[in-house]
Write a protein that holds these residues in place. Structure first.
Motif, short mmCIF file in Angstrom:
data_model
loop_
_atom_site.label_atom_id
_atom_site.label_comp_id
_atom_site.label_asym_id
_atom_site.label_seq_id
_atom_site.Cartn_x
_atom_site.Cartn_y
_atom_site.Cartn_z
N VAL A 204 -0.36 73.78 75.10
CA VAL A 204 -1.77 73.38 75.20
C VAL A 204 -1.93 72.09 74.43
O VAL A 204 -1.60 72.02 73.24
N SER A 205 -2.42 71.05 75.08
CA SER A 205 -2.55 69.73 74.45
C SER A 205 -3.97 69.55 73.93
O SER A 205 -4.91 69.37 74.71
N VAL A 206 -4.10 69.62 72.62
CA VAL A 206 -5.39 69.43 71.97
C VAL A 206 -5.16 68.69 70.66
O VAL A 206 -4.02 68.52 70.21
N LYS A 207 -6.25 68.26 70.05
CA LYS A 207 -6.19 67.65 68.72
C LYS A 207 -6.75 68.66 67.71
O LYS A 207 -7.74 69.34 67.98
N TRP A 208 -6.13 68.71 66.55
CA TRP A 208 -6.59 69.58 65.47
C TRP A 208 -7.21 68.71 64.40
O TRP A 208 -6.54 68.01 63.66
N ARG A 209 -8.55 68.72 64.35
CA ARG A 209 -9.31 67.83 63.49
C ARG A 209 -9.32 68.33 62.06
O ARG A 209 -9.59 69.49 61.79
N GLY A 210 -9.03 67.43 61.13
CA GLY A 210 -9.07 67.76 59.72
C GLY A 210 -10.18 67.01 59.01
O GLY A 210 -11.34 67.37 59.10
N ALA A 211 -9.83 65.92 58.32
CA ALA A 211 -10.80 65.16 57.55
C ALA A 211 -11.31 63.96 58.35
O ALA A 211 -10.57 63.37 59.14
N ALA A 212 -12.57 63.61 58.13
CA ALA A 212 -13.17 62.39 58.69
C ALA A 212 -13.48 61.47 57.53
O ALA A 212 -14.21 61.84 56.60
N LEU A 213 -12.92 60.25 57.55
CA LEU A 213 -12.99 59.33 56.42
C LEU A 213 -13.95 58.19 56.75
O LEU A 213 -13.81 57.53 57.78
N VAL B 151 -12.64 57.10 60.61
CA VAL B 151 -11.27 57.48 60.95
C VAL B 151 -11.11 58.98 60.70
O VAL B 151 -11.52 59.51 59.67
N VAL B 152 -10.53 59.66 61.68
CA VAL B 152 -10.29 61.10 61.59
C VAL B 152 -8.80 61.34 61.48
O VAL B 152 -7.99 60.71 62.18
N THR B 153 -8.42 62.24 60.59
CA THR B 153 -7.01 62.59 60.44
C THR B 153 -6.82 64.06 60.77
O THR B 153 -7.68 64.90 60.51
N GLY B 154 -5.69 64.36 61.36
CA GLY B 154 -5.37 65.74 61.74
C GLY B 154 -3.99 65.78 62.36
O GLY B 154 -3.06 65.11 61.90
N PHE B 155 -3.87 66.54 63.45
CA PHE B 155 -2.58 66.73 64.09
C PHE B 155 -2.74 66.73 65.60
O PHE B 155 -3.78 67.13 66.13
N GLN B 156 -1.68 66.29 66.26
CA GLN B 156 -1.60 66.48 67.69
C GLN B 156 -1.27 67.93 67.98
O GLN B 156 -1.08 68.73 67.07
N SER B 157 -1.14 68.29 69.24
CA SER B 157 -1.04 69.69 69.63
C SER B 157 0.23 70.37 69.16
O SER B 157 0.30 71.60 69.08
N GLY B 158 1.29 69.63 68.83
CA GLY B 158 2.54 70.25 68.42
C GLY B 158 3.36 70.67 69.63
O GLY B 158 3.19 70.18 70.74
N VAL B 159 4.26 71.64 69.42
CA VAL B 159 5.13 72.11 70.50
C VAL B 159 5.04 73.64 70.56
O VAL B 159 4.96 74.33 69.54
N TYR B 160 5.04 74.16 71.78
CA TYR B 160 4.92 75.60 71.97
C TYR B 160 6.29 76.27 71.82
O TYR B 160 7.28 75.81 72.40
N ASN B 161 6.34 77.33 71.03
CA ASN B 161 7.57 78.11 70.83
C ASN B 161 7.50 79.35 71.71
O ASN B 161 6.76 80.28 71.41
N VAL C 66 9.48 81.75 72.00
CA VAL C 66 10.05 82.93 71.35
C VAL C 66 8.97 83.69 70.58
O VAL C 66 8.85 84.90 70.67
N SER C 67 8.17 82.94 69.80
CA SER C 67 7.16 83.57 68.95
C SER C 67 5.77 83.56 69.57
O SER C 67 4.91 84.34 69.17
N GLY C 68 5.53 82.68 70.55
CA GLY C 68 4.21 82.56 71.14
C GLY C 68 3.26 81.71 70.31
O GLY C 68 2.06 81.69 70.60
N TRP C 69 3.75 81.01 69.29
CA TRP C 69 2.93 80.15 68.44
C TRP C 69 3.24 78.69 68.74
O TRP C 69 4.37 78.35 69.11
N HIS C 70 2.24 77.83 68.56
CA HIS C 70 2.45 76.39 68.58
C HIS C 70 2.90 75.95 67.18
O HIS C 70 2.28 76.34 66.18
N ILE C 71 3.95 75.18 67.11
CA ILE C 71 4.48 74.69 65.83
C ILE C 71 3.92 73.30 65.59
O ILE C 71 4.17 72.38 66.37
N ILE C 72 3.16 73.13 64.53
CA ILE C 72 2.61 71.83 64.16
C ILE C 72 3.42 71.33 62.96
O ILE C 72 3.40 71.96 61.90
N ARG C 73 4.11 70.22 63.13
CA ARG C 73 4.97 69.69 62.08
C ARG C 73 4.33 68.47 61.42
O ARG C 73 3.34 67.93 61.92
N ALA C 74 4.92 68.07 60.31
CA ALA C 74 4.44 66.85 59.65
C ALA C 74 4.53 65.66 60.59
O ALA C 74 3.71 64.75 60.55
#
Length: 704
Positions: free
Chosen positions: A257-266, A467-477, A479-487
């Protein structure tokens, strides 16, 4: 009485087993610390080399002697170095102390000779494991803990055998035949039993203290989105790291699933960094752990919604991440704070954070509706530091002849997509004006350059932007059914205020090289991450809630198993049911009895046969039916009685020598008389000696 000599071959096997068990104990602690990723490479290399060298010494392949004077000199040097390490090298008490423990380990491993030295090696191994428990939250720690337990049992058991074998007054070391194999099997059996018992208690008894397994060390680097500041060039550095920082499980999906994970807005910019001035924010009310983030008008709004669960690894941040427009969030044990920039923080950060949320996913370009901006907020989001005049000219040129703020923002976004390139390559050296260098010289960079430049250009034409900082969607695993969000998935984008819509999302960063293919190594990493997720979910964060979930899952699985078994197998077994039950009633009990009898005979048969054979010859001797071979049979009976009392006759001693080395006392006198009678019967042919042997055996059995 004298003391028999110890057979070198047997006792050397005990010593070798003890030394290799101790090395295994130390190595498991070493690997546990190494797996934490906290220890620097030189320290790990020095300790690993010392363990390997000692193993070669124990195997007899290498000889090394280090004098006491050399050890004292090295210790004195390190005593001077330790405060310097704490003040200038490690700059942390924990890191400097771990270095000290490893120095002691290297010295003791290479010089251990006495029981006192071996005791210190055990202490060092325990300190290594203790340090790993503080530094590591990885499932690898459980593996090394298992090895530590196994080698610990083997080490302490062989230590006691070794001590007992050297104890004064012992005439022989009983049971040393195949010692290593039997003790290794016993240690493995005990370790498995301990793990099985404690594992059952661990999952059956809930732990309400969620921080019981929290490690104390910081993550070692700050990821954008977790703080109220981002410096130009920082995200590119972070994107070189593949460390997982967040896991997301999205309900109703079994793929990417391709989404953005919003964190801080500067909202503030000084030419080098985007940041926020510290603000208390607003504490949101909670009802049973559920917090409403949107009003009723938004909750009643028709459209697509996404339900998901987020697990954030231990960090020093309290930032929470959402996609789309979050409406409801459930988090246990935390209150939530809404910041003035529309971000959310947990009231208490610094530990693994897990929460579930429901977000509204707006079709097209996402936005955060906030109503009209106050004049003070409009000024705040259009402020700029002194910038290069070319930046202002570029902003006016890009937005000329555009009829609306949204059209102007679209034009700036498309300009970056069209004219610039994406790269994670870092600058060779810092520049005085990173913004101008990016826009007019380098013309390529990573996301925070694009986001910071677009926000600056929009502010130059009086469009509020941040400016907003966060993460892109990551990669789907899978095996576990979780999306892995890396640095490496850290990302920055822009929110521009558009009248009538609120804060609208724009992403000026052009696409990178595309998704990487899933190699065999990637698939192996998926399995590793699935194990890590299980460890975090069912070990580090295991509590009463998780216990109830586990019980429900087990009950549901049991019901499904019974249903599938009856549905698939029941019809085929129905016609065999009566014959099977009839055969069971007729032959079941006899078959069980025969099996138990066979087991008893297998276990007790040989010993019972030897006892019966000896008993029969004793009765024959009493009747006067004596043979010379009875001497050996009766003497073996005497040795069996003595073995039960801890005395074993070494094969290199004659019967007379064995009788002489027994500790002085009633038993030694009786054994001496038995030995004389044995020699008279076997070698002298005196049949009356057999009767005396029988009487002396009964006397020996009665003695305690």
């Amino acid at each position: 009485m004298g003391r028999a000599a110890v057979q070198p071959g047997r006792l050397s096997g005990v010593n070798r087993f003890f030394e290799f068990s101790l090395l295994g104990l130390l190595t498991s602690g070493y690997l546990a610390v190494a797996g934490s990723g906290f220890i620097d490479l030189p320290t790990l290399a020095a300790a690993g080399s010392a363990i390997l060298l000692r193993a070669l010494m124990a195997a007899g392949l290498v000889k090394l002697e280090i004098s006491d004077r050399t050890v004292a000199a090295l210790t004195l040097i390190y005593a001077i170095f330790y405060p310097l390490d704490y003040a200038y090298v490690s700059r942390e008490f924990l890191a400097a102390t771990v270095h000290l423990v490893f120095f002691l380990a290297v010295v003791k491993v290479l010089t251990a000779k006495t029981d006192r030295d071996y005791f210190f090696v055990k202490v060092i191994a325990f300190l290594e494991l203790l340090a790993a428990s503080v530094l590591s939250a990885s499932p690898n720690y459980f593996l090394f803990l298992t090895l530590f337990l196994l080698f610990g049992i083997a080490t302490f058991a062989s230590w006691e055998v070794r001590r007992a074998a050297h104890r004064a007054g012992m005439i022989c070391q009983a049971g040393l035949r195949d010692f290593s194999g039997r003790l290794a099997g016993l240690a493995l059996l005990i370790a498995f039993g301990v793990l099985l018992l404690t594992g059952g208690l661990f999952f059956l008894l809930p732990r309400t203290a969620r921080a019981a397994f929290q490690h104390l060390a910081a993550s070692g680097f700050a990821v954008p989105g977790f703080s109220n500041e981002i410096r130009l060039g920082q995200v590119g550095e972070i994107q070189q790291r593949g460390t997982p920082v967040m896991h997301v499980r999205i309900q109703g999906t079994d793929g990417q699933v391709s989404v953005k994970w919003r964190g801080a807005a500067l909202g503030e910019f000084d030419g080098q960094r985007w940041y926020n001035t510290a603000s208390a924010g607003a504490l949101l009310p909670s009802s049973g752990g559920v917090v409403r983030l949107a009003d009723n008008r938004q909750l009643w709004r028709a459209g697509r919604r996404l339900s998901y669960e987020i697990f954030l690894r231990s960090s020093t941040s309290d930032m929470m991440f959402f996609t789309g427009l979050p409406e409801v969030v459930q988090v246990s044990g935390h209150s939530i704070i809404r910041t003035p920039t529309g971000s959310y923080r947990a009231a208490y950060g610094g530990e693994n954070l897990r929460y579930a949320a429901v977000s509204f996913i707006e079709p097209g370009r996402p936005s955060l509706p906030v109503g009209d901006l106050l004049p003070a907020d409009r000024i705040y989001y259009t402020l700029l530091p002194p910038v290069d005049q070319r930046v202002l000219s570029l902003a006016r040129d890009l937005t000329a002849n555009k009829s609306s703020d949204e059209a102007r923002a679209d034009a700036v976004e498309q300009y970056f997509h069209r004219e610039f390139g994406y790269t994670t390559q870092m600058l060779a050296q810092p520049v005085a004006d990173p913004l101008a260098d990016f826009l007019f010289v380098r013309r390529k960079g990573h996301c925070e350059y694009f986001a910071g430049s677009m926000a600056t250009l929009l502010r130059a034409v009086h469009i509020p932007a941040r400016v907003v900082t966060g993460f892109q969607s990551g990669v789907y695993n899978p095996v576990s059914g979780w999306h892995i969000i890396r640095a490496a998935d850290a990302h920055s984008w822009v929110e521009a205020y558009i009248a009538g819509r609120g804060w609208v999302t724009f992403d000026p960063t052009p696409p990178g090289d595309g998704a990487a293919t899933q190699s065999l190594w990637t698939k192996l990493l998926f399995y590793s991450d699935a194990a890590e997720t299980f460890w975090q979910e069912w070990v580090l964060n295991y509590d009463l809630d998780r216990q109830l979930v586990l019980a429900a899952q087990m009950e549901e699985s049991g019901q499904n198993l019974r249903a599938s078994w009856l549905d698939g197998v029941g019809p085929r077994l129905s016609r065999w049911r009566e014959p099977i039950l009839a055969a069971g009633r007729k032959w079941g009990l006899p078959a069980i009895g025969i099996a138990l009898l066979a087991l008893v005979l297998r276990r007790l048969g040989p010993g019972t046969w030897r006892w019966w054979k000896t008993r029969r010859r004793v009765l024959s001797v009493r009747r006067g039916d004596v043979q010379a071979s009875d001497a050996t049979l009766l003497y073996q009976r005497m040795l069996g009685i003595l073995l039960g009392r801890g005395f074993e006759k070494p094969p290199w001693l004659t019967p007379v020598e064995f009788a002489r080395v027994l500790p002085a006392g009633e038993t030694a006198i009786t054994v001496g008389d038995l030995t004389n009678a044995y020699n008279e019967l076997r070698f002298g042919g005196r049949r009356d000696a057999a009767v005396r042997m029988v009487a002396l055996l009964e006397q020996l059995e009665a003695q305690r």
